[in-house]
Design a protein around this motif. Structure first.
Motif, PDB file in Angstrom:
ATOM      1  N   ALA A  78       1.243  -1.370  -0.040  1.00  0.00           N
ATOM      2  CA  ALA A  78      -0.187  -0.026  -0.496  1.00  0.00           C
ATOM      3  C   ALA A  78       1.276   1.207  -0.188  1.00  0.00           C
ATOM      4  CB  ALA A  78      -0.911   0.120   1.733  1.00  0.00           C
ATOM      5  N   ASP A  79       2.149   1.093   0.931  1.00  0.00           N
ATOM      6  CA  ASP A  79       2.421   2.772   0.505  1.00  0.00           C
ATOM      7  C   ASP A  79       3.644   2.248  -0.481  1.00  0.00           C
ATOM      8  OD1 ASP A  79       1.760   3.116   3.833  1.00  0.00           O
ATOM      9  OD2 ASP A  79       3.557   1.813   4.191  1.00  0.00           O
ATOM     10  N   LEU A  80       3.760   1.593  -1.344  1.00  0.00           N
ATOM     11  CA  LEU A  80       4.450   1.531  -2.652  1.00  0.00           C
ATOM     12  C   LEU A  80       3.802   2.175  -3.401  1.00  0.00           C
ATOM     13  CD1 LEU A  80       6.186  -1.757  -2.291  1.00  0.00           C
ATOM     14  CD2 LEU A  80       7.044   0.873  -2.574  1.00  0.00           C
ATOM     15  N   VAL A  81       2.386   1.021  -3.364  1.00  0.00           N
ATOM     16  CA  VAL A  81       1.318   2.772  -4.384  1.00  0.00           C
ATOM     17  C   VAL A  81       1.078   3.686  -4.372  1.00  0.00           C
ATOM     18  CG1 VAL A  81      -1.124   2.052  -4.688  1.00  0.00           C
ATOM     19  CG2 VAL A  81      -0.050   0.044  -4.858  1.00  0.00           C
ATOM     20  N   ALA A  82       1.066   4.341  -3.223  1.00  0.00           N
ATOM     21  CA  ALA A  82       0.515   5.112  -2.490  1.00  0.00           C
ATOM     22  C   ALA A  82       2.091   6.653  -2.762  1.00  0.00           C
ATOM     23  CB  ALA A  82       0.512   5.478  -1.184  1.00  0.00           C
ATOM     24  N   ARG A  83       2.732   5.446  -2.785  1.00  0.00           N
ATOM     25  CA  ARG A  83       4.548   6.294  -3.379  1.00  0.00           C
ATOM     26  C   ARG A  83       4.479   6.546  -5.003  1.00  0.00           C
ATOM     27  NH1 ARG A  83       8.895   6.609   1.073  1.00  0.00           N
ATOM     28  NH2 ARG A  83       7.762   6.557   3.003  1.00  0.00           N
ATOM     29  N   GLY A  84       4.586   5.803  -5.870  1.00  0.00           N
ATOM     30  CA  GLY A  84       4.774   5.407  -6.978  1.00  0.00           C
ATOM     31  C   GLY A  84       3.814   5.727  -8.163  1.00  0.00           C
ATOM     32  N   ARG A  85       4.334   6.167  -9.206  1.00  0.00           N
ATOM     33  CA  ARG A  85       3.241   6.886 -10.285  1.00  0.00           C
ATOM     34  C   ARG A  85       3.125   4.798 -11.382  1.00  0.00           C
ATOM     35  NH1 ARG A  85       2.967   7.424 -15.703  1.00  0.00           N
ATOM     36  NH2 ARG A  85       2.302   9.672 -16.229  1.00  0.00           N
ATOM     37  N   PRO A  86       1.784   4.947 -11.086  1.00  0.00           N
ATOM     38  CA  PRO A  86       1.055   3.786 -12.027  1.00  0.00           C
ATOM     39  C   PRO A  86       2.044   3.133 -13.624  1.00  0.00           C
ATOM     40  CG  PRO A  86      -0.284   4.621 -10.675  1.00  0.00           C
ATOM     41  CD  PRO A  86       0.461   5.758 -10.951  1.00  0.00           C
ATOM     42  N   ALA A  87       2.355   2.756 -13.799  1.00  0.00           N
ATOM     43  CA  ALA A  87       2.873   1.653 -15.305  1.00  0.00           C
ATOM     44  C   ALA A  87       1.635   0.971 -15.809  1.00  0.00           C
ATOM     45  CB  ALA A  87       4.422   1.831 -15.648  1.00  0.00           C
ATOM     46  N   HIS A  88       0.376   1.021 -17.101  1.00  0.00           N
ATOM     47  CA  HIS A  88      -0.089   0.444 -16.844  1.00  0.00           C
ATOM     48  C   HIS A  88       0.384  -0.159 -18.530  1.00  0.00           C
ATOM     49  CE1 HIS A  88      -3.263   1.971 -13.691  1.00  0.00           C
ATOM     50  NE2 HIS A  88      -2.855   3.226 -14.535  1.00  0.00           N
ATOM     51  N   ASP A  89       0.740   0.014 -18.887  1.00  0.00           N
ATOM     52  CA  ASP A  89       1.300  -0.430 -20.457  1.00  0.00           C
ATOM     53  C   ASP A  89       3.380  -0.165 -19.680  1.00  0.00           C
ATOM     54  OD1 ASP A  89       1.190   1.878 -21.481  1.00  0.00           O
ATOM     55  OD2 ASP A  89      -0.336   1.532 -22.191  1.00  0.00           O
ATOM     56  N   ALA A 109       2.776   9.765 -23.589  1.00  0.00           N
ATOM     57  CA  ALA A 109       2.584   8.393 -24.371  1.00  0.00           C
ATOM     58  C   ALA A 109       2.703   7.461 -23.633  1.00  0.00           C
ATOM     59  CB  ALA A 109       3.123   7.902 -25.791  1.00  0.00           C
ATOM     60  N   SER A 110       3.412   6.931 -22.562  1.00  0.00           N
ATOM     61  CA  SER A 110       2.467   5.024 -21.752  1.00  0.00           C
ATOM     62  C   SER A 110       3.690   5.121 -20.461  1.00  0.00           C
ATOM     63  CB  SER A 110       3.525   4.634 -22.574  1.00  0.00           C
ATOM     64  OG  SER A 110       3.118   2.680 -22.051  1.00  0.00           O
ATOM     65  N   GLY A 111       3.845   4.859 -19.566  1.00  0.00           N
ATOM     66  CA  GLY A 111       4.310   4.803 -18.083  1.00  0.00           C
ATOM     67  C   GLY A 111       5.703   4.095 -18.171  1.00  0.00           C
ATOM     68  N   VAL A 112       5.591   3.650 -19.328  1.00  0.00           N
ATOM     69  CA  VAL A 112       6.955   2.716 -19.629  1.00  0.00           C
ATOM     70  C   VAL A 112       7.290   3.410 -20.839  1.00  0.00           C
ATOM     71  CG1 VAL A 112       8.960   1.290 -19.070  1.00  0.00           C
ATOM     72  CG2 VAL A 112       7.802   1.230 -17.509  1.00  0.00           C
ATOM     73  N   GLU A 113       8.315   3.631 -21.965  1.00  0.00           N
ATOM     74  CA  GLU A 113       8.180   3.703 -23.515  1.00  0.00           C
ATOM     75  C   GLU A 113       9.902   3.350 -23.757  1.00  0.00           C
ATOM     76  OE1 GLU A 113       7.648   7.700 -24.550  1.00  0.00           O
ATOM     77  OE2 GLU A 113       5.825   8.435 -22.848  1.00  0.00           O
ATOM     78  N   TYR A 114       9.161   2.284 -24.618  1.00  0.00           N
ATOM     79  CA  TYR A 114      11.013   2.426 -25.533  1.00  0.00           C
ATOM     80  C   TYR A 114      10.884   2.777 -26.919  1.00  0.00           C
ATOM     81  CZ  TYR A 114      12.068  -2.222 -21.842  1.00  0.00           C
ATOM     82  OH  TYR A 114      12.147  -2.553 -21.094  1.00  0.00           O
ATOM     83  N   HIS A 115      11.883   3.408 -26.824  1.00  0.00           N
ATOM     84  CA  HIS A 115      12.281   4.407 -28.610  1.00  0.00           C
ATOM     85  C   HIS A 115      12.533   3.642 -29.054  1.00  0.00           C
ATOM     86  CE1 HIS A 115       8.725   7.267 -27.541  1.00  0.00           C
ATOM     87  NE2 HIS A 115       9.546   7.025 -26.388  1.00  0.00           N
ATOM     88  N   TYR A 116      12.533   3.299 -30.604  1.00  0.00           N
ATOM     89  CA  TYR A 116      13.704   2.831 -31.696  1.00  0.00           C
ATOM     90  C   TYR A 116      14.152   4.069 -32.394  1.00  0.00           C
ATOM     91  CZ  TYR A 116      12.072  -1.721 -29.159  1.00  0.00           C
ATOM     92  OH  TYR A 116      12.116  -2.916 -28.974  1.00  0.00           O
TER      93      TYR A 116
END
Length: 524
Positions: A65-76, A198-205
């Motif tokens: 719960a503490d981690l969820v409160a502190r972090g930024r969600p990455a849904h994809d 654009a996304s929580g985590v992005e891989y740009h080629y």
């Protein structure tokens, strides 16, 4: 100081989580670290992603719960080329109570772990190093050196090396740590970022290489790039060079601010030949270090602690024979190989050799997205929810497609974050037995329940899943199938054993194999 039952060498995230887990189960622990103080721990963490499976297993430690409160969600996790999205790995469709990753620096997790450790009565003894280790007798004999120069000899019942990729524990054991040469460096930086995320985590080629971006709280973004041999170190380059790289590789109007920090480091990927040597065990980077892509390494190491914690506590209580700890080695070795396979795929995608290779890669990602492969296979593997301890009978990518649960698979159902009025919660340190009624409870269901409870009385608690809500029943139907079954679930949420509901003797026999009593030192 009296000889401890457990001596953990290394007070970072993995060692601290293991200490918390053992203390929570009533096992006293001594935790040492060579740093002069915790304040001198590196605030600039290389790891910045907490994956869904780790959020699941950290529930018992009271950290999720503490981690969820502190972090930024990455849904994809999304893949881009030329500014166009090629496809996305959708965490939000996972069968998990936490269908998202969290952008959060490792130091935040460590701070929470140290707070939790203190609340459990534990502490990190800083300024204490492991100088010598004799593992030739029935118990390990360790020599410790304190900050003032004095030495101390101690004989713990078990010694755990959680002291990183340069592990003194592993070196003193003489355990080989084979790995492939990794000549490139990785430059990291945390930058304020504005623009259309654009996304929580992005891989740009891009034409000049891969640019991974992980979005963190407060508008900060982690950027990373490789530093080839002979190339100018990116950590020495000005903001304008990083901005030009972002412009070229992303084609998205991101604007970078002055970096909070930037640095280049050189990974040392390798895997110890074994994770257990008698009563000494290796966890985290001391056991394995992987190429840092997608946050896989930190999550892998912390799950070592979860896998080992309940087993070691059970051995010390006399609930399990110490041969159970051999499964820590085999299971986590398998987990490492599965994660390395995921990372190899990510690296191959980032290094096309020709324009034709680039075109084929982009088309392959588009096809994987359109076919559902990224959702059904890549998402479970990249989130680590699909990693299993079941024997692999084919390519890794097939395992998430298996519908019926087999021993070794993760069961995501029994978590506090997804309560069902008829569902029990995972036990803190014991196995959980659940009776699955099948598509519909048979007429003799009450008799089957009574017989199972009688056969397993005093061993484990048997829970009747016939009381599940309709939604809960649907959630498990594809796991257990249409026939009544008796499932034994481990404290870490993995399936230990599965038998027909009418044969509880098979479940009792499995428990008998686990609980052969291990004689204490000094007993015959």
């Amino acid at each position: 100081m009296n000889d401890p039952r457990i001596l953990i060498v290394g007070g970072g995230a993995v060692g601290s989580l293991l200490a918390c887990d053992l203390l929570r189960q009533g096992v006293p622990v001594r935790l040492i670290d060579s740093k002069p103080s915790l304040a001198e721990s590196d605030p600039h963490s290389r790891a910045v992603m907490i994956l869904p499976r780790l959020l699941e297993v950290l529930e018992k430690s009271g950290l999720t719960a503490d981690l969820v409160a502190r972090g930024r969600p990455a849904h994809d996790v999304s893949f881009f080329a030329g500014g166009h999205r090629l496809g996305a790995v959708p965490f939000h469709r996972l069968d998990s109570p936490y269908p998202f990753g969290l952008g959060l620096v490792q130091r935040e997790l460590e701070d929470l772990l140290w707070e939790r450790l203190e609340s459990l009565g534990g502490t990190v003894e800083c300024g204490v190093t492991l100088e010598a280790l004799d593992n030739s007798g029935p118990l390990p004999r360790a020599t410790l050196r304190h900050a003032d120069g004095r030495t101390e000899d101690t004989v713990p019942q078990w010694l755990i090396g959680a002291d990183g990729a340069g592990s003194a524990t592993r070196r003193l054991l003489g355990t080989a740590y084979p790995g492939l040469p990794f000549p490139i460096g990785i430059a990291l930086g945390d930058f304020p970022l504005t623009g259309p995320v654009a996304s929580g985590v992005e891989y740009h080629y891009g034409g000049s290489g891969l640019l991974p971006l992980v979005h963190l709280p407060d508008g900060i973004c982690r950027l990373a790039t490789v530093v080839a041999p002979g190339e100018e170190d990116w950590s020495e380059r000005p903001l304008s060079a990083w901005q030009a790289m972002a412009d070229e590789r992303t084609s998205i109007p991101y604007r970078l601010g002055e970096p909070l920090w930037k640095r280049t480091y050189h990974p040392r990927p390798g895997v110890a030949e074994n994770f257990r040597s008698g009563r000494v065990l290796l966890v985290g980077d001391a056991a394995h270090s992987v190429v840092p892509l997608g946050g896989q390494g930190l999550n892998l190491g912390l799950q070592d602690a979860v896998n080992l914690g309940w087993k070691l506590a059970g051995v010390l209580r006399g609930d399990f024979h110490d041969s159970l700890l051999d499964t820590y080695d085999t299971e986590r070795q398998q987990a490492v190989e599965q994660v390395r396979a995921v990372i190899r795929t990510e690296m191959e995608l980032s290094m096309p050799q020709t324009p034709e290779d680039t075109e084929r890669r982009d088309e392959a990602i588009r096809a994987a997205d359109a076919s559902g492969f990224l959702a059904k296979v890549a998402a479970p593997l990249m989130s680590q929810t699909g990693l299993s301890y079941a024997p692999l009978d084919g390519p890794l990518w097939r395992s998430p497609l298996r519908r019926r649960a087999v021993p070794g698979d993760r069961l995501p159902f029994f978590h506090t974050s997804r309560p069902d009025p008829g569902a029990p919660l995972l036990e803190q340190s014991a196995h959980l037995a659940v009776l699955w009624p099948g598509e519909h409870p048979p007429p003799e269901w009450d008799t089957l329940v009574a017989e199972a409870r009688g056969a397993l009385d005093g061993r484990v608690t048997v829970h009747d899943l016939a009381a599940l809500s309709p939604a809960g029943h649907r959630g498990l139907r594809h796991r257990f199938g249409p026939a009544p079954r008796l499932a034994l679930v481990r404290p870490d949420g993995h399936l230990a054993h599965l038998a027909p509901a009418a044969r509880p003797d098979e479940t009792r026999a499995h428990l008998d194999r686990l609980t052969r009593r291990s004689p204490a030192i000094g007993e015959g």
